[in-house]
Design a protein around this motif. Structure first.
Motif, PDB file in Angstrom:
ATOM      1  N   GLY A  45     -21.030  38.283  15.448  1.00  0.00           N
ATOM      2  CA  GLY A  45     -21.041  37.387  16.591  1.00  0.00           C
ATOM      3  C   GLY A  45     -19.886  37.684  17.521  1.00  0.00           C
ATOM      4  O   GLY A  45     -18.826  38.155  17.078  1.00  0.00           O
TER       5      GLY A  45
ATOM      6  N   THR B  56     -22.069  34.174  24.702  1.00  0.00           N
ATOM      7  CA  THR B  56     -22.050  34.250  23.249  1.00  0.00           C
ATOM      8  C   THR B  56     -23.215  35.107  22.788  1.00  0.00           C
ATOM      9  O   THR B  56     -24.332  34.973  23.294  1.00  0.00           O
ATOM     10  CB  THR B  56     -22.166  32.855  22.619  1.00  0.00           C
TER      11      THR B  56
ATOM     12  N   TYR C  86     -17.902  36.287  21.410  1.00  0.00           N
ATOM     13  CA  TYR C  86     -17.793  35.327  22.509  1.00  0.00           C
ATOM     14  C   TYR C  86     -16.871  35.923  23.564  1.00  0.00           C
ATOM     15  O   TYR C  86     -15.758  36.374  23.253  1.00  0.00           O
ATOM     16  CB  TYR C  86     -17.230  33.996  22.028  1.00  0.00           C
TER      17      TYR C  86
ATOM     18  N   ASP D 131     -19.328  32.567  30.809  1.00  0.00           N
ATOM     19  CA  ASP D 131     -18.973  33.009  29.465  1.00  0.00           C
ATOM     20  C   ASP D 131     -20.258  33.381  28.740  1.00  0.00           C
ATOM     21  O   ASP D 131     -21.354  32.974  29.120  1.00  0.00           O
ATOM     22  CB  ASP D 131     -18.240  31.904  28.708  1.00  0.00           C
TER      23      ASP D 131
END
Length: 355
Positions: free
Chosen positions: A318, A345, A320, A343
């Protein structure tokens, strides 16, 4: 009777000679198959709107590929060597690297006791030698390459020299045109600067400590832009504490002779933690600092990798990215599938198999 013996003797000698020559040459077929399912938010959709996306992605920890590499013993410590490596997208079967058959690597040369010289298409030295200082090994999905794609680039029309002496590795690369697919991007008569790339690297490895520095410079890809220069210096280091390896990197970038020069620093640090023999966790933080305007994106990445065997592994990762108002960096790269200033993710679960 003499005549009867001579024939088999000559044939046997020929067979032995043939076998001996064959034994001194080798060709290896190898490859990586890597594919996963990704979720990402704030992806640019039709009409400029942003939305979430669920998609299959090829080459997450490592680009899917197949290749051939080989050598021929020439005697006296000399060998002829070659590598042909083709990248492809496992989810749809198409060729990678813009549709090149051997877009990842294609070179041939001579290995000697004094170093190895090869000619063809190479990974640049930032990619080839410095990947090991990134906790995510400059992988195609979430790593330092998301903030600077030149870290994983290649050079057409290049000659490379490399040598290992004791604990040191030295390499140099020169390209007369690093991308042959760009119009006027390679080998322009009377304009030797067009598409030129020059690199040099020095690495030190001894025990748990490893450190390296690489300089890379590329010129503009047309006669009008041949004086435009991108200069990069990358410093990397790692220290192995046993189950935990700590890694750091700093990349300096200076762009000159353009109307809008962009210079920046890229910093990262992270760890690889071997929880058990088959289970490894990697974590890293990356930050770009632009000279003008000030600020830049920050990205955090976490990877869990479990080896089912020596050749097959499952992984989940993952990332971000926190973008400032002017940056458009996505988890897979600058300006890649992310709404401006948003932003992002990304989460990927996949499988990798090597052969």
């Amino acid at each position: 009777m003499k005549s009867f013996l001579v024939g088999p003797l000559i044939a046997g000698m020929g067979l032995v000679a043939s076998t001996s020559v064959h034994a001194q040459s080798s060709v290896t077929l190898y490859g990586i198959l890597d594919v996963g399912i990704e979720y990402a938010n704030h992806v640019v959709a039709q009409g400029g709107l942003s939305s979430s996306a669920v998609r299959m992605q090829s080459g997450n920890l490592a680009g899917s590929r197949w290749g051939l590499k080989g050598s021929e013993d020439l005697g006296g410590g000399y060998k002829a060597v070659f590598t042909l490596e083709s990248g492809f997208n496992l989810n749809n079967g198409t060729l990678g690297q813009g549709g090149r058959l051997f877009g990842r690597k294609a070179f041939v040369g001579i290995s000697t006791p004094y170093g190895t010289v090869t000619l063809g298409r190479h990974q640049n030295l930032l990619y080839e030698l410095m990947y090991k200082y990134d906790p995510l090994t400059l992988n195609p999905s979430y790593s330092a390459q998301s903030l600077d794609s030149q870290l994983v680039n290649r050079a057409d029309n290049s000659i490379r020299y490399g040598v290992n002496v004791a604990c040191f590795t030295f390499a140099a690369l020169y390209s007369t045109g690093f991308d042959s697919t760009i119009p006027n991007g390679a080998n322009v008569p009377g304009a030797t600067k067009v598409g030129r790339e020059m690199s040099a690297a020095l690495l030190y490895d001894h025990g748990p400590l490893s450190a390296g520095v690489t300089y890379d410079q590329i010129q503009g890809t047309s006669i009008a832009t041949q004086n435009n220069t991108q200069s990069r210096a990358l410093f990397g280091g790692s220290y192995d504490f046993g189950p935990v390896k700590a890694l750091v990197g700093v990349r300096w970038l200076n762009v000159s002779n353009t109307s809008t020069p962009v210079s920046s620093m890229l910093y990262w640090g992270g760890v690889n933690y071997r929880v058990t023999a088959p289970f490894v966790i990697s974590a890293s933080v990356y930050h770009s600092q632009y000279r003008n305007p000030h600020g830049g994106p920050t990205m955090g990445v976490l990877l869990a990798d479990y080896a089912l065997s020596k050749r097959t592994e499952l992984y989940a990762e993952g990332a971000y990215v926190n973008n400032r108002s002017f940056s458009t960096v996505g988890v897979r790269g600058a300006g890649n599938d992310v709404a401006p200033g948003a932003d992002q993710t990304g989460v990927t679960v996949g499988i990798r198999h090597t052969f």
